[in-house]
Design a protein around this motif. Structure first.
Motif, PDB file in Angstrom:
ATOM      1  N   PHE A 117      49.303  45.311  43.146  1.00 27.11           N
ATOM      2  CA  PHE A 117      49.564  44.195  44.051  1.00 27.11           C
ATOM      3  C   PHE A 117      49.652  44.726  45.482  1.00 27.11           C
ATOM      4  O   PHE A 117      50.395  45.660  45.764  1.00 27.11           O
ATOM      5  N   TRP A 134      43.630  45.223  37.291  1.00 32.35           N
ATOM      6  CA  TRP A 134      43.553  44.094  38.202  1.00 32.35           C
ATOM      7  C   TRP A 134      44.124  44.473  39.572  1.00 32.35           C
ATOM      8  O   TRP A 134      45.176  45.106  39.653  1.00 32.35           O
ATOM      9  N   ASP A 171      43.683  36.282  49.011  1.00 32.53           N
ATOM     10  CA  ASP A 171      44.753  36.109  48.016  1.00 32.53           C
ATOM     11  C   ASP A 171      44.193  36.201  46.605  1.00 32.53           C
ATOM     12  O   ASP A 171      44.760  35.669  45.657  1.00 32.53           O
ATOM     13  N   THR A 203      50.229  35.809  36.391  1.00 32.64           N
ATOM     14  CA  THR A 203      50.551  35.638  37.808  1.00 32.64           C
ATOM     15  C   THR A 203      50.112  34.267  38.292  1.00 32.64           C
ATOM     16  O   THR A 203      49.272  33.608  37.680  1.00 32.64           O
ATOM     17  N   TYR A 220      36.158  36.980  40.632  1.00 34.24           N
ATOM     18  CA  TYR A 220      37.546  37.077  41.067  1.00 34.24           C
ATOM     19  C   TYR A 220      38.139  35.681  41.096  1.00 34.24           C
ATOM     20  O   TYR A 220      37.429  34.677  41.087  1.00 34.24           O
ATOM     21  N   CYS A 255      45.305  42.616  43.035  1.00 36.52           N
ATOM     22  CA  CYS A 255      45.669  41.285  43.508  1.00 36.52           C
ATOM     23  C   CYS A 255      46.303  41.341  44.889  1.00 36.52           C
ATOM     24  O   CYS A 255      47.211  42.146  45.134  1.00 36.52           O
ATOM     25  N   ARG A 287      53.050  35.359  45.984  1.00 35.78           N
ATOM     26  CA  ARG A 287      52.590  35.582  44.602  1.00 35.78           C
ATOM     27  C   ARG A 287      53.783  35.839  43.693  1.00 35.78           C
ATOM     28  O   ARG A 287      54.765  36.485  44.085  1.00 35.78           O
ATOM     29  N   LEU A 345      46.673  38.248  33.500  1.00 36.17           N
ATOM     30  CA  LEU A 345      45.990  39.455  33.943  1.00 36.17           C
ATOM     31  C   LEU A 345      45.755  40.419  32.792  1.00 36.17           C
ATOM     32  O   LEU A 345      44.733  41.106  32.750  1.00 36.17           O
ATOM     33  N   CYS A 404      42.505  37.857  42.982  1.00 38.94           N
ATOM     34  CA  CYS A 404      42.699  38.885  41.957  1.00 38.94           C
ATOM     35  C   CYS A 404      41.338  39.195  41.348  1.00 38.94           C
ATOM     36  O   CYS A 404      40.575  38.282  41.011  1.00 38.94           O
TER      37      CYS A 404
END
Length: 372
Positions: A291, A308, A299, A351, A260, A310, A330, A368, A301
């Motif tokens: 998200f 993904w 914090d 991101t 990650y 996040c 973010r 991502l 991802c």
């Protein structure tokens, strides 16, 4: 004498009460200032989203900060959260602001409506469209979850919805399940076509399952709406979607053992119930990233089964955090593919995060998803 005075006063009162209505000033209704719709990609082929997770707004200047260095504590309040949001909007100039729950901290907010209004002031002043969902603390003040979503949908430049028109679904659980469509850039063949879908889902607050209290979760009626929506919106154009919700799903815990990007500093606080959200998202095929908020010290991802997940990271100063670990936000950027003559569908999703320091330091930039 007293009788005469009483009669005179009674006459004055009656004359006042029965004055023509035209003599009273008419109340001027407050009309919502609406965002420019539909949302669409810019002329340079980009669409940028600012994610704001866990503002935990209280009552403004009188609400003190949590978990900040002692030297800052005396001067720190909700206004620090307001300044951070205003700075982020100015620095990033997003096309949409996504508030992913716990916008207010109900236990500290004396009046929920007033606190919400204060929390969203920078977004309203920017005139940028914004969308919000609820966390598990918003409803702990003076308004129910339905009332909160209704109120947020009526604030200036909000594109939030209480719930969608359900079609064949007679009922959908929660409040704040809706989708937003982002159309192609002007000058392209996709100018009137939705090329990016944004799903917003309500994860609730608390539930009691088999006598045990646990966090809320996405219900089957919501997943049915999600699957149905994905099918209805599927066309010949590129299929790319993002999802936003507050409480993470149980599978996010497994990222501790995988690769990650970012900080994994606290246990994932999710529901004990697994309703198959991941399975649904994978089967839909359009959602590339999710998200979340809720866990302020996370914090990171990480990728699970091609999607993904996040965290936004803790944003608000009245929310728990860690002294010396800056509040953060973010940013999500979607880029269109450049064709021979015009922009085409979505080519990539990237991101990064920014810290609330003097430089608004940019960290952990990553791609991502990209179309091969």
């Amino acid at each position: 004498m007293w009788c005469s005075i009483f009669s005179f006063l009674l006459l004055i009162l009656l004359l006042f009460l029965f004055r023509p209505l035209a003599e009273f000033p008419a109340a001027v209704p407050r009309v919502k200032r609406s965002a420019v719709l539909p949302l669409r990609f810019r002329h340079d082929g980009t669409f940028k989203i600012l994610q704001v997770a866990d503002m935990h707004y209280g009552n403004g200047a009188v609400t003190r900060c949590r978990d900040v260095p002692p030297a800052e504590a005396a001067r720190c309040s909700d206004l620090n959260t307001t300044r951070f949001l205003a700075r982020m909007i100015l620095a990033e100039e997003p096309d949409l602001i996504a508030f992913t729950g716990d916008n207010i901290f109900g236990a500290s907010a004396t009046d929920a409506a007033e606190s919400l209004f204060k929390a969203f002031i920078p977004a309203m002043q920017s005139k940028i469209p914004w969308a919000a969902i609820l966390g598990n603390h918003d409803q702990e003040s003076t308004m129910s979850r339905e009332e909160l979503m209704s109120f947020m949908s009526l604030i200036d430049y909000s594109v939030s919805q209480v719930n969608p028109s359900n079609g064949d679904l007679k009922r959908i659980d929660g409040f704040g399940n809706y989708n937003i469509m982002v159309k192609g850039a002007f000058g392209s063949e996709l100018v009137n076509t939705s090329v990016l879908k944004l799903y917003f889902l309500d994860t609730g607050d608390r539930e009691v399952v088999n006598g045990v209290r646990t966090y809320g979760y996405i219900k089957e009626s919501q997943l049915a709406w999600l699957r149905n929506n994905s099918q209805l919106l599927r066309g010949s154009s590129e299929q790319v979607a993002l999802a936003f919700f507050h409480i993470p799903i149980p599978e996010v815990r497994d990222l501790w053992y995988k690769e990650y990007r970012g900080q994994y500093q606290e246990a994932v606080a999710c529901s004990s119930v697994n309703t198959g959200v991941l399975k649904t998202l994978v089967s839909m095929g359009d959602v590339k990233a999710v998200f979340m908020g809720h866990d302020h010290l996370n914090d990171f991802c990480g990728e699970i089964d091609g999607i993904w997940f996040c965290y936004g990271g803790g944003f608000g100063y009245h929310a728990y955090g860690r002294a010396g670990w800056p509040r953060r936000a973010r940013v999500i950027l979607a880029n269109l593919k450049k064709g021979k003559k015009a922009w085409m569908g979505v080519e990539s999703i990237s991101t990064w995060k920014r810290l609330d320091n003097e430089e608004l330091t940019k960290i952990d930039e990553q791609v991502l998803w990209s179309r091969e």
